[in-house]
Write a protein that holds these residues in place. Structure first.
Motif, PDB file in Angstrom:
ATOM      1  N   ASP A  46       4.779 -11.819   2.101  1.00 61.40           N
ATOM      2  CA  ASP A  46       5.513 -10.578   1.864  1.00 61.40           C
ATOM      3  C   ASP A  46       4.511  -9.433   1.817  1.00 61.40           C
ATOM      4  O   ASP A  46       3.706  -9.331   0.890  1.00 61.40           O
ATOM      5  CB  ASP A  46       6.291 -10.664   0.551  1.00 61.40           C
ATOM      6  CG  ASP A  46       7.198  -9.473   0.320  1.00 61.40           C
ATOM      7  OD1 ASP A  46       6.922  -8.379   0.878  1.00 61.40           O
ATOM      8  OD2 ASP A  46       8.182  -9.629  -0.418  1.00 61.40           O
ATOM      9  N   ARG A  47       4.560  -8.573   2.837  1.00 59.59           N
ATOM     10  CA  ARG A  47       3.609  -7.461   2.905  1.00 59.59           C
ATOM     11  C   ARG A  47       3.849  -6.424   1.807  1.00 59.59           C
ATOM     12  O   ARG A  47       2.913  -5.773   1.364  1.00 59.59           O
ATOM     13  CB  ARG A  47       3.693  -6.780   4.259  1.00 59.59           C
ATOM     14  CG  ARG A  47       3.120  -7.605   5.365  1.00 59.59           C
ATOM     15  CD  ARG A  47       3.181  -6.839   6.646  1.00 59.59           C
ATOM     16  NE  ARG A  47       2.588  -7.612   7.725  1.00 59.59           N
ATOM     17  CZ  ARG A  47       2.559  -7.204   8.969  1.00 59.59           C
ATOM     18  NH1 ARG A  47       3.087  -6.054   9.310  1.00 59.59           N
ATOM     19  NH2 ARG A  47       2.010  -7.960   9.888  1.00 59.59           N
ATOM     20  N   GLN A  48       5.095  -6.233   1.414  1.00 61.09           N
ATOM     21  CA  GLN A  48       5.407  -5.241   0.386  1.00 61.09           C
ATOM     22  C   GLN A  48       4.774  -5.596  -0.956  1.00 61.09           C
ATOM     23  O   GLN A  48       4.213  -4.745  -1.629  1.00 61.09           O
ATOM     24  CB  GLN A  48       6.924  -5.088   0.220  1.00 61.09           C
ATOM     25  CG  GLN A  48       7.599  -4.372   1.356  1.00 61.09           C
ATOM     26  CD  GLN A  48       7.265  -2.889   1.382  1.00 61.09           C
ATOM     27  OE1 GLN A  48       6.869  -2.300   0.385  1.00 61.09           O
ATOM     28  NE2 GLN A  48       7.386  -2.283   2.540  1.00 61.09           N
ATOM     29  N   THR A  49       4.892  -6.855  -1.356  1.00 61.11           N
ATOM     30  CA  THR A  49       4.364  -7.279  -2.650  1.00 61.11           C
ATOM     31  C   THR A  49       2.974  -7.913  -2.535  1.00 61.11           C
ATOM     32  O   THR A  49       2.382  -8.275  -3.542  1.00 61.11           O
ATOM     33  CB  THR A  49       5.307  -8.290  -3.318  1.00 61.11           C
ATOM     34  OG1 THR A  49       5.408  -9.461  -2.482  1.00 61.11           O
ATOM     35  CG2 THR A  49       6.683  -7.692  -3.538  1.00 61.11           C
ATOM     36  N   ARG A  50       2.490  -8.041  -1.292  1.00 63.47           N
ATOM     37  CA  ARG A  50       1.204  -8.699  -1.014  1.00 63.47           C
ATOM     38  C   ARG A  50       1.140 -10.065  -1.690  1.00 63.47           C
ATOM     39  O   ARG A  50       0.167 -10.411  -2.358  1.00 63.47           O
ATOM     40  CB  ARG A  50       0.022  -7.813  -1.424  1.00 63.47           C
ATOM     41  CG  ARG A  50      -0.102  -6.597  -0.499  1.00 63.47           C
ATOM     42  CD  ARG A  50      -1.392  -5.850  -0.648  1.00 63.47           C
ATOM     43  NE  ARG A  50      -2.604  -6.598  -0.383  1.00 63.47           N
ATOM     44  CZ  ARG A  50      -3.193  -6.709   0.815  1.00 63.47           C
ATOM     45  NH1 ARG A  50      -2.650  -6.175   1.865  1.00 63.47           N
ATOM     46  NH2 ARG A  50      -4.319  -7.377   0.926  1.00 63.47           N
TER      47      ARG A  50
END
Length: 130
Positions: A46-50
């Motif tokens: 998940d790129r948003q939450t890394r």
């Protein structure tokens, strides 16, 4: 982050190219692009939450390991040289050598275990397969 998604800049690049790449990346982000969540086998990123999970379990990755994995998962099937991976996951001008990539790939594989999608292409570099 150094990853501008589908828009890649080759060095040297001009200010207009940089502005275009950043604007495209921001537009995709604001549109809630589905590429924020990447899946490859049992690995979900998940790129948003890394964050990364392997078969539903969280995997603790360093920032560089995360950037490498995100690059591979966003660009599956292609083989990348160590130099190209340095450009993708390290800051411009970083003094990291090509063998640094090997060390980080080994650590990433160890953390992902059997689920690791990364494979070595002898004499060339690395790739990730679906």
């Amino acid at each position: 982050p150094r990853d501008l998604g589908e828009h890649r800049l080759s060095r040297p690049f001009g200010p207009r190219q940089l502005v275009t790449a950043v604007a495209d990346a921001l537009r995709r982000r604001d549109a809630g692009d589905a590429t924020d969540l990447l899946r490859m086998g049992a690995v979900t990123l998940d790129r948003q939450t890394r964050s990364v999970t392997v078969a539903g379990r969280p995997a603790a990755l360093t920032a560089t390991e995360f950037d490498l994995l995100a690059f591979f998962m966003a660009n599956p099937g292609r083989v990348y040289t160590r130099e190209r991976l340095l450009d993708a996951a390290w800051a411009p001008g970083a003094s990291a050598g090509s063998r640094t990539v090997d060390v980080h790939i080994a650590q990433l594989r160890a953390k992902l275990g059997e689920a690791s999608p990364i494979r070595t292409v002898r004499g060339v570099g690395y790739a990730a397969d679906l």
